[in-house]
Design a protein around this motif. Sequence first.
Motif, short mmCIF file in Angstrom:
data_model
loop_
_atom_site.label_atom_id
_atom_site.label_comp_id
_atom_site.label_asym_id
_atom_site.label_seq_id
_atom_site.Cartn_x
_atom_site.Cartn_y
_atom_site.Cartn_z
N LYS A 153 0.83 -1.21 0.00
CA LYS A 153 0.00 0.00 0.00
C LYS A 153 0.86 1.25 0.00
N ALA A 154 1.93 1.24 0.78
CA ALA A 154 2.81 2.41 0.85
C ALA A 154 3.49 2.65 -0.49
N ALA A 155 3.86 1.58 -1.19
CA ALA A 155 4.52 1.72 -2.49
C ALA A 155 3.56 2.25 -3.55
N ALA A 156 2.28 1.94 -3.40
CA ALA A 156 1.29 2.34 -4.40
C ALA A 156 0.88 3.81 -4.26
N THR B 60 8.74 3.74 8.74
CA THR B 60 7.58 4.26 9.44
C THR B 60 7.72 3.86 10.91
N VAL B 61 7.23 4.72 11.78
CA VAL B 61 7.34 4.49 13.22
C VAL B 61 5.95 4.51 13.82
N HIS B 62 5.65 3.50 14.60
CA HIS B 62 4.36 3.42 15.29
C HIS B 62 4.63 3.32 16.79
N PHE B 63 3.98 4.19 17.54
CA PHE B 63 4.10 4.17 18.99
C PHE B 63 2.86 3.50 19.57
N TYR B 64 3.06 2.35 20.20
CA TYR B 64 1.97 1.62 20.84
C TYR B 64 2.15 1.70 22.36
N ASP B 65 1.14 1.25 23.10
CA ASP B 65 1.24 1.26 24.56
C ASP B 65 2.43 0.44 25.04
N GLU B 66 2.67 -0.69 24.38
CA GLU B 66 3.69 -1.62 24.86
C GLU B 66 4.97 -1.61 24.03
N ALA B 67 5.02 -0.87 22.94
CA ALA B 67 6.22 -0.92 22.10
C ALA B 67 6.26 0.24 21.12
N ILE B 68 7.46 0.54 20.67
CA ILE B 68 7.68 1.41 19.51
C ILE B 68 8.09 0.47 18.39
N LEU B 69 7.42 0.58 17.26
CA LEU B 69 7.69 -0.31 16.14
C LEU B 69 8.25 0.50 14.97
N PHE B 70 9.41 0.09 14.50
CA PHE B 70 10.07 0.71 13.35
C PHE B 70 9.92 -0.26 12.17
N HIS B 71 9.28 0.21 11.10
CA HIS B 71 9.08 -0.63 9.92
C HIS B 71 9.93 -0.04 8.79
N THR C 198 12.20 -4.91 7.24
CA THR C 198 12.65 -5.29 8.57
C THR C 198 11.80 -4.54 9.58
N VAL C 199 11.36 -5.25 10.61
CA VAL C 199 10.60 -4.64 11.70
C VAL C 199 11.42 -4.79 12.97
N ILE C 200 11.62 -3.66 13.65
CA ILE C 200 12.37 -3.63 14.90
C ILE C 200 11.45 -3.05 15.96
N THR C 201 11.37 -3.70 17.10
CA THR C 201 10.52 -3.18 18.18
C THR C 201 11.36 -2.91 19.42
N PRO D 292 8.74 1.30 24.96
CA PRO D 292 8.39 2.73 24.80
C PRO D 292 9.40 3.68 25.44
N GLU D 293 10.07 3.25 26.48
CA GLU D 293 11.04 4.10 27.16
C GLU D 293 12.23 4.46 26.27
N ALA D 294 12.39 3.76 25.18
CA ALA D 294 13.51 4.00 24.27
C ALA D 294 13.22 5.11 23.28
N GLY D 295 12.12 5.84 23.44
CA GLY D 295 11.67 6.82 22.46
C GLY D 295 12.53 8.05 22.30
N ARG D 296 13.51 8.22 23.12
CA ARG D 296 14.39 9.38 22.95
C ARG D 296 15.23 9.23 21.70
N ASP D 297 15.50 10.31 21.07
CA ASP D 297 16.41 10.35 19.91
C ASP D 297 16.01 9.37 18.80
N VAL D 298 14.73 9.36 18.46
CA VAL D 298 14.22 8.44 17.45
C VAL D 298 14.88 8.65 16.09
N VAL D 299 15.05 9.88 15.69
CA VAL D 299 15.66 10.14 14.38
C VAL D 299 17.09 9.61 14.34
#
Length: 137
Positions: free
Chosen positions: A63-66, A78-89, A98-101, A104-111
């Motif tokens: 969908k993203a490619a289209a 893409t980054v998704h912030f959930y209650d239990e995890a931050i998901l990097f797609h 690749t998906v890396i999770t 949530p405490e690791a949210g500092r310095d996301v870029v």
Amino acid sequence: MVTTGADELVAFLQGEAGEYLRGAVYYSPTDHEVLYLRDDLEDRYGDAELAELFAYYRDQNRKAAAVEPFDLGTDHCTVHFYDEAILFHFVQPGPSGTVITLEPEAGRDVVQFITRCLKQLHENSPQSIAAPEWLRD
């Protein structure tokens, strides 16, 4: 599925995220490979749950490619912030990615984290990741 550089990628992620690393999974158009899954999460996510999860991310990748609503260049992550995890797609054509999770405490310095991950994926991944101009310095 053999993923070149998987050990290097996992070592990098463990060094960057430490105890906050939850998991890392590579997926291709037909399969997925768990590169790392924290011990306390192994029982929580069985083969059926992972297969369903990566069917979802393959679909998201297509969908993203289209749809490219902006002329901003390549969508690297893409980054998704959930209650239990931050998901990097990290999406790639194919659809593969690749998906890396992280916790949530690791949210500092996301870029900064995304930039370092892109460099590692460029160097240690079977994906054909073209390094963005700003990463080539």
